[in-house]
Design a protein around this motif. Structure first.
Motif, short mmCIF file in Angstrom:
data_model
loop_
_atom_site.label_atom_id
_atom_site.label_comp_id
_atom_site.label_asym_id
_atom_site.label_seq_id
_atom_site.Cartn_x
_atom_site.Cartn_y
_atom_site.Cartn_z
N TRP A 88 32.59 36.92 38.01
CA TRP A 88 31.67 36.17 38.50
C TRP A 88 32.11 35.43 39.80
O TRP A 88 31.32 35.49 40.91
CB TRP A 88 30.94 35.25 37.79
CG TRP A 88 30.39 35.87 36.52
CD1 TRP A 88 30.74 36.01 35.27
CD2 TRP A 88 28.93 36.50 36.67
NE1 TRP A 88 29.70 36.69 34.45
CE2 TRP A 88 28.49 36.89 35.43
CE3 TRP A 88 27.94 36.57 37.83
CZ2 TRP A 88 27.63 37.73 35.23
CZ3 TRP A 88 26.94 37.21 37.37
CH2 TRP A 88 26.65 38.00 36.19
N GLN A 89 33.40 35.28 40.05
CA GLN A 89 33.71 34.90 41.45
C GLN A 89 33.76 36.11 42.38
O GLN A 89 33.16 35.91 43.37
CB GLN A 89 35.21 34.35 41.28
CG GLN A 89 35.68 33.51 42.30
CD GLN A 89 34.79 32.36 42.94
OE1 GLN A 89 34.36 31.70 41.97
NE2 GLN A 89 34.34 32.35 44.16
N TRP A 91 31.80 38.55 41.96
CA TRP A 91 30.58 38.92 42.16
C TRP A 91 29.95 38.11 43.41
O TRP A 91 29.21 38.56 44.40
CB TRP A 91 29.84 38.72 40.85
CG TRP A 91 28.18 38.95 41.08
CD1 TRP A 91 27.48 39.89 41.06
CD2 TRP A 91 27.46 37.82 41.01
NE1 TRP A 91 26.10 39.82 41.08
CE2 TRP A 91 26.09 38.10 41.08
CE3 TRP A 91 27.55 36.41 41.07
CZ2 TRP A 91 24.95 37.58 41.21
CZ3 TRP A 91 26.31 35.66 41.26
CH2 TRP A 91 25.18 36.34 41.07
N SER A 92 30.24 36.94 43.33
CA SER A 92 29.72 35.87 44.34
C SER A 92 30.07 36.09 45.78
O SER A 92 29.55 35.87 46.62
CB SER A 92 30.00 34.41 43.75
OG SER A 92 29.50 33.27 44.74
N GLU A 93 31.44 36.40 45.78
CA GLU A 93 32.01 36.82 47.22
C GLU A 93 31.55 37.90 47.68
O GLU A 93 31.35 38.16 49.01
CB GLU A 93 33.45 36.51 47.03
CG GLU A 93 33.95 35.14 46.65
CD GLU A 93 35.52 34.88 46.24
OE1 GLU A 93 36.29 36.24 46.35
OE2 GLU A 93 35.94 34.02 45.97
N HIS A 95 28.75 39.79 47.03
CA HIS A 95 27.23 40.08 47.28
C HIS A 95 26.62 38.77 48.02
O HIS A 95 26.98 37.70 47.81
CB HIS A 95 26.42 40.23 45.81
CG HIS A 95 26.93 41.39 45.21
ND1 HIS A 95 26.60 41.27 43.91
CD2 HIS A 95 27.51 42.48 45.44
CE1 HIS A 95 27.04 42.38 43.45
NE2 HIS A 95 27.57 43.14 44.58
N PRO A 97 23.69 36.22 49.84
CA PRO A 97 22.81 35.43 48.90
C PRO A 97 21.69 36.11 48.77
O PRO A 97 20.80 36.11 47.97
CB PRO A 97 22.58 34.45 49.86
CG PRO A 97 23.69 34.15 50.67
CD PRO A 97 24.28 35.34 50.94
N ARG A 100 22.16 38.56 45.70
CA ARG A 100 22.10 37.95 44.64
C ARG A 100 20.85 37.23 43.90
O ARG A 100 20.43 37.21 43.01
CB ARG A 100 22.91 36.49 44.78
CG ARG A 100 24.55 37.02 44.89
CD ARG A 100 25.70 35.90 44.83
NE ARG A 100 25.21 34.85 45.60
CZ ARG A 100 25.77 34.36 46.64
NH1 ARG A 100 26.47 35.37 47.38
NH2 ARG A 100 25.34 33.23 47.34
N LEU A 121 27.11 30.77 37.52
CA LEU A 121 26.97 31.27 38.87
C LEU A 121 25.43 32.16 38.89
O LEU A 121 24.86 31.91 39.65
CB LEU A 121 28.01 31.99 39.52
CG LEU A 121 29.14 31.35 39.82
CD1 LEU A 121 30.32 32.27 40.46
CD2 LEU A 121 28.72 30.60 41.19
N HIS A 124 22.87 29.73 38.43
CA HIS A 124 22.34 28.92 39.58
C HIS A 124 21.46 29.81 40.34
O HIS A 124 20.45 29.35 40.97
CB HIS A 124 23.82 28.65 40.20
CG HIS A 124 23.62 28.13 41.76
ND1 HIS A 124 23.01 26.94 41.68
CD2 HIS A 124 23.78 28.74 42.74
CE1 HIS A 124 23.00 26.55 43.02
NE2 HIS A 124 23.32 27.52 43.57
N GLU A 125 21.71 31.22 40.53
CA GLU A 125 21.00 32.15 41.15
C GLU A 125 19.53 32.34 40.74
O GLU A 125 18.71 32.11 41.37
CB GLU A 125 21.65 33.45 41.26
CG GLU A 125 22.82 33.43 42.17
CD GLU A 125 22.86 33.14 43.49
OE1 GLU A 125 21.61 33.31 44.23
OE2 GLU A 125 23.73 32.71 44.16
#
Length: 137
Positions: A88-89, A91-93, A95, A97, A100, A121, A124-125
């Motif tokens: 997930w870290q 993924w977050s970096e 993609h 906003p 996501r 994460l 949160h999205e």
């Protein structure tokens, strides 16, 4: 039974789907190689495959195609990766906003329909989605 591989002529077609996903151009640049038995082949990395799958669900929602089996597969993936901090870290970096937020719509369906666990994460999205994007279940 022989191994099956799904081939596509493009990763995303903005004109057909009417959804512009600039990040999709990066998917192939980040590709990886997988091996099954003695066969090696290029494919999307795990976080980009998740994005592609979520976008596939979103596209099918918008054209009113049957998607419940895809959403169930997504729910299983989300549930089984809910504790995978590294995934997930990345993924977050990787993609934006915007990407996501599109993925979160598919995540919302998976969670609402199948009650899957989510990584914070991903949750949160979903929480960041406007109410009108979560109004149709």
């Amino acid at each position: 039974m022989p191994l099956s591989i799904e081939l596509h002529f493009c990763l995303w077609n903005d004109c057909v789907s009417r959804i512009c996903i600039p990040d999709a151009a990066l998917f192939w640049e980040r590709r990886t190689t997988r091996e099954v038995d003695d066969l090696s082949f290029p494919c999307l990395n795990s976080v980009d495959y998740l994005a592609y799958f979520a976008l596939h669900i979103l596209r099918n929602v918008l054209i009113f195609e049957w998607i419940i089996h895809h959403v169930r597969e997504l729910a299983f993936f989300l549930h089984s990766h809910a504790d995978d901090e590294t995934f997930w870290q990345i993924w977050s970096e990787a993609h934006s906003p915007s990407l996501r937020s599109f993925e979160a719509i598919a995540f919302y369906y998976a969670c609402a329909w199948f009650g899957c666990r989510l990584h914070p994460l991903a949750a949160h999205e979903i929480d960041r989605l406007p109410a009108d994007r979560k109004s149709v279940v």
